[in-house]
Design an enzyme around this catalytic site. Structure first.
Site, PDB file in Angstrom:
ATOM      1  CG  ASN A 183       2.948  -1.175  -5.423  1.00 40.25           C
ATOM      2  OD1 ASN A 183       1.864  -1.627  -5.081  1.00 40.25           O
ATOM      3  ND2 ASN A 183       4.097  -1.630  -4.979  1.00 40.25           N
ATOM      4  CG  HIS A 188       1.461   1.230  -2.072  1.00 37.84           C
ATOM      5  ND1 HIS A 188       2.656   0.552  -2.148  1.00 37.84           N
ATOM      6  CD2 HIS A 188       1.720   2.490  -2.522  1.00 37.84           C
ATOM      7  CE1 HIS A 188       3.593   1.354  -2.597  1.00 37.84           C
ATOM      8  NE2 HIS A 188       3.054   2.547  -2.839  1.00 37.84           N
ATOM      9  CD  GLU A 219       9.621  -5.507  -6.134  1.00 36.42           C
ATOM     10  OE1 GLU A 219       9.551  -5.151  -4.939  1.00 36.42           O
ATOM     11  OE2 GLU A 219      10.126  -4.809  -7.032  1.00 36.42           O
TER      12      GLU A 219
END
Ligand SMILES: [Mg+2]
Length: 308
Positions: A183, A188, A219
């Protein structure tokens, strides 16, 4: 005709002729199950989560229809099952009592087949619409696969089914390696896209009716698979399939692409287990997979007592 795609209806009546008349009426509309008394009906509903509607007689020896409905609604796991009373009690008082207790409809015997069929069909349509709403509410907004809430609700049910069917069961927790770095490096939107693609791979391993793939949070994903003989082999394929997506991750210490770590617990066929403990042990396996260097599967047999 695909019986699996039809709704399942349980006819409960002590009179064989009444059961047959109703079953004939519903031919082709739904999958029909039969019970001849209250206790066996309740047992059937507990065993078959597919049952969405009861056509319930009132006057039966032992346990009457009112009592069956009350027992059904008293159990949170069966409270959602709709009930239509089909009764020879042709008086306003009986009908009022039935509806007050929570029946969705009341049909008087002898039934008028064409009208009864339409009324039942209408209720089945409403049930299907409610199910669709529930399905939408149980989806994860980002990835489109099941969400945590849906997983938590299903875990108990799938565990019970596996135990009853004497099937093995595997619970896997899956975590994307170095996702924070991904990220940070790629942004993002790219992170979201990676999660969507990984979710699709995870979901592709849940194909049968009681398999479940869900986004557990962030995640992290979970995969619940009953009756898989070689879980480790399958999970190894899942791991390599995610690598094969070829999502570059320069922030990873273990590979040039995005990888996952998997912790899995399996229960042998016929074993008894506690869902909370199962989850705890899968999480501990995942921790080991991370600790041992990530991008790997670590699995173990379920232990009936907590290791902590
Ligand atoms: Mg009767």
């Amino acid at each position: 005709m695909d019986m699996l795609s039809l709704p399942t209806v349980l006819i409960v009546d002590d009179d064989r002729t009444s059961r047959t008349v109703l079953a004939d009426l519903l031919y082709g509309e739904c999958r029909v199950l039969l019970a001849k008394d209250g206790p066996s009906a309740l047992q059937r509903v507990r065993e078959e989560p597919e049952i969405c509607l009861l056509l319930l007689d009132i006057a039966m020896p032992g346990m009457d229809g009112y009592e069956v409905l009350q027992a059904l609604h008293a159990n949170p796991r069966t409270a959602h099952v709709a009930v239509i009373f089909i009764s020879g009690l042709n008086d306003a008082r009986s009908e009022e009592q039935g509806l007050l207790l929570g029946a969705v409809d009341y049909v008087v015997k002898p039934i008028r087949p064409a009208i009864a069929r339409i009324r039942i069909r209408n209720h089945l349509r409403l049930i299907a619409q409610r199910k669709e709403l529930e399905r939408l509410a149980s989806r994860d907004g980002l990835t489109g696969i099941a969400n945590r809430r849906s997983f938590d609700e299903s875990l108990q049910v799938v565990c019970q089914l596996a135990a009853r069917r004497k099937e093995s069961l595997g619970l896997s927790m899956i975590d994307v390696d170095f996702f924070k770095q991904y990220n940070d490096l790629y942004g993002h939107p790219a992170g979201d896209d990676a999660l969507r693609r990984i979710a699709q791979v995870v979901a592709s391993f849940a194909r049968r009716p009681y398999d479940l793939a869900a986004r557990y949070g962030g995640e992290e994903f979970v995969l619940l698979l009953p009756g898989v003989p070689d879980l480790d082999h399958l999970l190894e394929r899942l791991r390599t399939d995610v690598m094969a997506l070829g999502l570059p991750n320069a922030g990873s210490d273990v590979a040039s692409v995005v990888t996952i770590s998997i912790g899995a617990v399996h229960i042998s066929a016929g074993g008894r287990h506690d869902p909370a403990l199962l989850l705890e042990q899968a999480d501990a396996m995942l921790y080991q997979a991370k600790h041992q260097g990530r991008n790997r599967v670590v699995s173990g047999a379920y232990a009936s007592t907590s290791r902590f």
